[in-house]
Design a protein around this motif. Structure first.
Motif, mmCIF file in Angstrom:
data_model
loop_
_atom_site.group_PDB
_atom_site.id
_atom_site.type_symbol
_atom_site.label_atom_id
_atom_site.label_comp_id
_atom_site.label_asym_id
_atom_site.label_seq_id
_atom_site.Cartn_x
_atom_site.Cartn_y
_atom_site.Cartn_z
ATOM 1 N N MET A 1 49.848 32.838 32.361
ATOM 2 C CA MET A 1 48.945 33.627 33.267
ATOM 3 C C MET A 1 49.558 34.913 33.801
ATOM 4 S SD MET A 1 47.491 30.518 35.701
ATOM 5 C CE MET A 1 47.994 28.668 35.033
ATOM 6 N N SER A 2 48.690 35.656 34.175
ATOM 7 C CA SER A 2 49.058 36.885 34.559
ATOM 8 C C SER A 2 48.702 37.347 36.088
ATOM 9 C CB SER A 2 48.085 38.030 33.634
ATOM 10 O OG SER A 2 46.925 38.157 34.066
ATOM 11 N N ARG A 3 49.295 38.479 36.683
ATOM 12 C CA ARG A 3 49.153 38.632 38.027
ATOM 13 C C ARG A 3 47.666 38.798 38.240
ATOM 14 N NH1 ARG A 3 51.210 37.622 42.524
ATOM 15 N NH2 ARG A 3 49.110 37.659 43.186
ATOM 16 N N LYS A 4 47.017 39.498 37.240
ATOM 17 C CA LYS A 4 45.697 39.914 37.384
ATOM 18 C C LYS A 4 44.876 38.655 37.419
ATOM 19 C CE LYS A 4 41.851 42.335 34.896
ATOM 20 N NZ LYS A 4 41.069 41.212 34.602
ATOM 21 N N ASP A 5 45.320 37.744 36.738
ATOM 22 C CA ASP A 5 44.328 36.549 36.718
ATOM 23 C C ASP A 5 44.539 35.706 38.167
ATOM 24 O OD1 ASP A 5 43.122 37.113 34.395
ATOM 25 O OD2 ASP A 5 44.227 35.424 33.367
ATOM 26 N N ALA A 6 45.673 35.920 38.587
ATOM 27 C CA ALA A 6 45.991 35.237 39.750
ATOM 28 C C ALA A 6 44.932 35.698 41.025
ATOM 29 C CB ALA A 6 47.641 35.381 40.314
ATOM 30 N N GLU A 66 41.694 37.414 32.039
ATOM 31 C CA GLU A 66 42.174 38.022 30.741
ATOM 32 C C GLU A 66 42.814 36.860 29.732
ATOM 33 O OE1 GLU A 66 44.871 41.344 31.811
ATOM 34 O OE2 GLU A 66 46.320 39.955 32.600
ATOM 35 N N THR A 67 43.310 35.596 30.307
ATOM 36 C CA THR A 67 43.922 34.771 29.523
ATOM 37 C C THR A 67 43.207 33.724 29.144
ATOM 38 O OG1 THR A 67 44.822 33.757 31.684
ATOM 39 C CG2 THR A 67 46.407 35.166 30.440
ATOM 40 N N ASP A 68 43.146 33.348 28.057
ATOM 41 C CA ASP A 68 42.246 32.215 27.658
ATOM 42 C C ASP A 68 42.188 31.100 28.355
ATOM 43 O OD1 ASP A 68 41.740 33.686 25.118
ATOM 44 O OD2 ASP A 68 43.094 32.733 23.697
#
Ligand SMILES: Cc1cc2nc3c(=O)[nH]c(=O)nc-3n(C[C@H](O)[C@H](O)[C@H](O)COP(=O)(O)OP(=O)(O)OC[C@H]3O[C@@H](n4cnc5c(N)ncnc54)[C@H](O)[C@@H]3O)c2cc1C
Length: 411
Positions: A1-6, A66-68
């Motif tokens: 997971m990314s910071r953006k998704d958090a 952004e993550t699947d």
């Protein structure tokens, strides 16, 4: 997971919280689509109705994440019980429908019912009996009785017994209710519209009795209850994964890889099973009501094995823990619970069948075009789920009609 998704995770919840806040007042009111849209327009969030009612859950998932894996996770909330895949317009509403709850006082929260789901109906039954009501079970209604003025006058049971009543409320599916009224007694347009309400189920339920606690890859130690056991376990790795499963079912095949939501009730309520044993219920999609080849009787076990195998990818050794299991496909849900087509919500929760179109265009006020007959189950506004709203709304329509007829409010 990314910071953006958090960060996006918080924002997507804010979006659905805002939509749920706009929607909630209409759950206990027979709202039209126009009324709901007007309320959504008053929000500062631009295009709130277009996004969270008419939009697809996949487009929200792709806009925010952004993550699947997070896209898949959110997308799964928009396909519950639907024949549609996450890219279908209107699936955002299914997610919104699942976000309006306020279990234990928290916006959007769901809850486990202590004692199992039967505890809710037992509590309701206690209230009815305390008020002097009588509850009859194992009493299948075969027919609605009409008086000489074509008003509801009671029901005839399959046993032949007749029960007189000037008000009949049905929480059977809309199609079952048409069947026991008799389509000839209802306006053809009304019946046509009800026949158009899609009821083909896509859910298979696998209930398991386990000899021990499953261990999930990358989590905790053997036999110890951890956070991975106490919440909802979701297998939905991407939007395309769900779309593939949906397409397979539309072609008459069970999914190759299932979307699963699973719960281990005994992780939070050990008394539900003997010491050391556990329950596991798996809710999986997509399956067809009828297979392109073979029948549910022939393929039930194979489907059950495939659902368990999907979860076992994440919990190795799961199948060895299963002491007993029950697999219920759509025809089984139909036969056991009277769910037409096996649809768990008595019909799709997509915008074409919501608000003033549920269950039939213009008949969303819980009255039927036959005086004295009301629909109080999930095929009525606002639809399925253990929320009680269709029943509450129907009760209010009954009271309004009694008052209008000069009968006064019951004490
Ligand atoms: C597998 C599954 C999983 C679900 N998961 C969830 C969940 O996690 N959360 C949630 O909120 N909701 C969930 N639901 C949906 C929820 O159970 C329903 O929305 C809810 O039970 C609807 O209540 P209802 O009174 O409208 O209809 P139902 O519970 O369907 O009740 C209708 C009743 O009518 C009876 N009936 C039908 N025909 C006749 C007849 N001719 N004579 C007499 N009786 C008749 C049936 O036997 C049944 O008891 C799930 C449903 C299923 C099947």
């Amino acid at each position: 997971m990314s910071r953006k998704d958090a960060d996006a995770h918080v924002k997507v919840h804010e979006l659905f919280d805002e939509a749920a806040r706009r929607l909630r007042p209409f759950l206990s009111y027979p709202a039209t689509r126009k009324q709901v849209r007007r309320a959504f327009r008053q929000s500062d969030v631009e295009g709130l109705f277009a996004k969270t009612v008419d939009g697809s859950i996949a487009s929200i998932a792709e806009d925010y994440f952004e993550t699947d894996i997070l896209q898949g996770m959110l997308a799964s909330e928009g396909i519950i019980s639907s024949m549609a895949g996450p890219r279908t317009p209107g699936t955002a509403y299914i997610a919104l429908h699942h976000a309006f709850g306020q279990a234990t006082g928290h916006d959007g929260a769901w809850g486990f019912v202590r004692g199992g789901m039967g505890a809710i109906t037992s509590a309701l039954a206690d209230i009815v009996r305390a008020q002097g009501g009588e509850i009859r079970i194992e009493a299948e209604v075969a027919e609605l009785r009409l008086d000489e003025r074509r008003r509801a006058a009671g029901v005839v049971l399959a046993s032949g017994e007749e029960i007189e009543a000037s008000i009949v409320c049905s929480n059977a599916t809309a199609q079952c209710t048409v069947a026991f009224v008799g389509a000839d007694h209802l306006p053809p347009d009304f019946v046509d519209d009800i026949e158009l309400l899609p009821t083909e189920g896509t859910v298979v339920k696998v209930n398991c009795a386990l000899s021990g606690l499953p261990k999930f890859k990358g989590f905790g130690s053997e036999g110890e209850i951890g956070p991975e056991h106490t919440g909802t376990i979701t297998v939905s790795p991407s939007i395309d994964y769900l779309e593939d499963a949906c397409r397979r079912a539309a072609e008459g095949h069970p999914a190759d890889n299932f979307f699963c939501e699973a719960w281990i009730q005994t992780a939070t309520e050990p008394e539900l099973a003997p010491e050391g044993k556990h329950t596991l219920s798996i809710f999986a999609q997509y399956v067809p009501y009828s297979f392109a080849e073979g029948t549910w009787d022939e393929r039930r076990d194979v489907v059950g094995d495939a659902v368990v195998a999907t979860l076992e990818t994440y919990a190795p050794g799961l199948s060895d823990l299963i002491e007993d299991r029950l697999v219920l496909g759509p025809p089984d849900l139909e036969a056991r619970f009277g769910l037409t087509g096996g649809n768990i919500f008595h019909g799709e929760l997509l915008p074409d069948w919501l608000f003033d179109k549920r269950p039939s265009r213009g008949w969303h006020r819980h009255r039927w075009p036959l005086p004295g007959l009301y629909l109080c189950g999930s095929a009525a506004h606002p639809g399925g789920g253990v929320c009680g709203a269709p029943g509450r709304n129907a009760a209010r329509s009954v009271l309004e009609d009694l008052v209008a007829a000069g009968a006064g409010m019951p004490s």
